[in-house]
Design an enzyme around this catalytic site. Sequence first.
Site, short mmCIF file in Angstrom:
data_model
loop_
_atom_site.label_atom_id
_atom_site.label_comp_id
_atom_site.label_asym_id
_atom_site.label_seq_id
_atom_site.Cartn_x
_atom_site.Cartn_y
_atom_site.Cartn_z
N ALA A 36 68.07 45.91 34.68
CA ALA A 36 67.38 44.81 34.20
C ALA A 36 68.38 43.86 33.47
O ALA A 36 68.43 43.52 32.51
CB ALA A 36 66.41 45.03 33.35
N ASP A 39 73.13 38.50 30.37
CA ASP A 39 74.22 38.09 30.08
C ASP A 39 74.93 39.24 28.86
O ASP A 39 76.30 39.19 28.90
CB ASP A 39 74.33 36.86 29.25
CG ASP A 39 74.42 35.69 30.39
OD1 ASP A 39 74.41 36.08 31.78
OD2 ASP A 39 74.23 34.58 30.26
N HIS A 41 74.89 42.48 28.97
CA HIS A 41 75.40 43.57 29.85
C HIS A 41 76.64 42.95 30.62
O HIS A 41 77.67 43.59 30.67
CB HIS A 41 74.44 44.01 30.93
CG HIS A 41 73.11 44.57 30.38
ND1 HIS A 41 71.96 44.22 30.51
CD2 HIS A 41 73.03 45.70 30.06
CE1 HIS A 41 70.97 44.64 30.13
NE2 HIS A 41 71.60 46.02 29.61
P1 AMP Z 1 70.59 48.66 27.96
O1 AMP Z 1 70.56 48.48 29.28
O2 AMP Z 1 69.77 48.17 27.01
O3 AMP Z 1 70.39 50.41 27.53
O4 AMP Z 1 72.08 48.38 27.31
C1 AMP Z 1 73.33 48.87 27.92
C2 AMP Z 1 74.33 48.44 27.06
O5 AMP Z 1 74.42 47.31 26.78
C3 AMP Z 1 74.26 49.19 25.70
O6 AMP Z 1 75.75 49.54 25.33
C4 AMP Z 1 73.69 47.98 24.87
O7 AMP Z 1 74.05 47.88 23.51
C5 AMP Z 1 74.42 46.84 25.69
N1 AMP Z 1 73.62 45.55 25.43
C6 AMP Z 1 72.18 45.28 25.34
N2 AMP Z 1 71.95 43.89 25.09
C7 AMP Z 1 73.28 43.41 24.50
C8 AMP Z 1 73.45 42.12 24.18
N3 AMP Z 1 72.63 41.06 23.75
N4 AMP Z 1 74.92 41.78 23.69
C9 AMP Z 1 75.74 42.99 23.98
N5 AMP Z 1 75.35 44.06 24.24
C10 AMP Z 1 74.24 44.46 24.84
#
Ligand code: AMP
Length: 250
Positions: A36, A39, A41
Amino acid sequence: MARRPLVVRSVPALRKITSRYRAKGETVALVPTMGALHDGHLSLVRVAHRRAKRVIVSIFVNPAQFAPSEDFKTYPRSFNTDLAMLAALKVDLIWAPTVAAMYPEGFATKIAPEGPALVGLEDRFRPHFFGGVATVVSKLFLQTTPDFAIFGEKDYQQLRVVTRMARDLDLPLRVIGVPTVREKDGLAMSSRNAYLSPDERKTAPLLHRVLKETAAAIKSGTLPNAAIGQGRGRIEQAGFKLDYLEARHA
Ligand code: AMP
């Protein structure tokens, strides 16, 4: 049209490709995600490209980090859109294991992080969470053998847990933290923002505003407890159900 990344779903198939990278002396950066993509990611992927020749993005919604009461079943999943976004960013490989490949029958080993995983923040409300994260992240590291692993500062406690774990287990890689990417109004981008109703979405940026103003107040001399008390009040008044607002040394 950008070349599609390879999509790999089994450990043996993954190893074949990563050993080819190794044989050619190519460095690898891993960006672990639950899909999902947004930006936030993508900014991790850009950092990965700057660090290494090959970029692997893992997409795995990890059941072990959700409590039974949480949203594992309904967590947003959008594989085809994710694939198109990662193709546009020239990602080499998407590691998207099935749950059965990640946790085969009889799976019985867990990483139990302490230190930053037990400081009484996220862990107080989600006691299962960092054990689930540390276990899956250590598996992702051993599966993909990256030189760099890229994580977001949005999940700051998680970044500290993973960094500590890599050091404690002598994993031969560097964990890199990347600043939080926000919407124009300050809301941190998150796959779960899709859950917000239009009204909730309007209120949500208050969280970041209060965080910034609380930090600024402490910097300019207001006692932390007073600044935080005030911040908690503003957040709750706006209708949030607040888990925690605290000031901690990084
Ligand atoms: P998730 O898919 O939510 O498990 O996130 C995967 C990676 O993306 C993790 O290292 C999160 O900290 C990073 N991440 C998620 N949202 C953001 C964001 N808004 N800014 C920077 N990194 C993010």
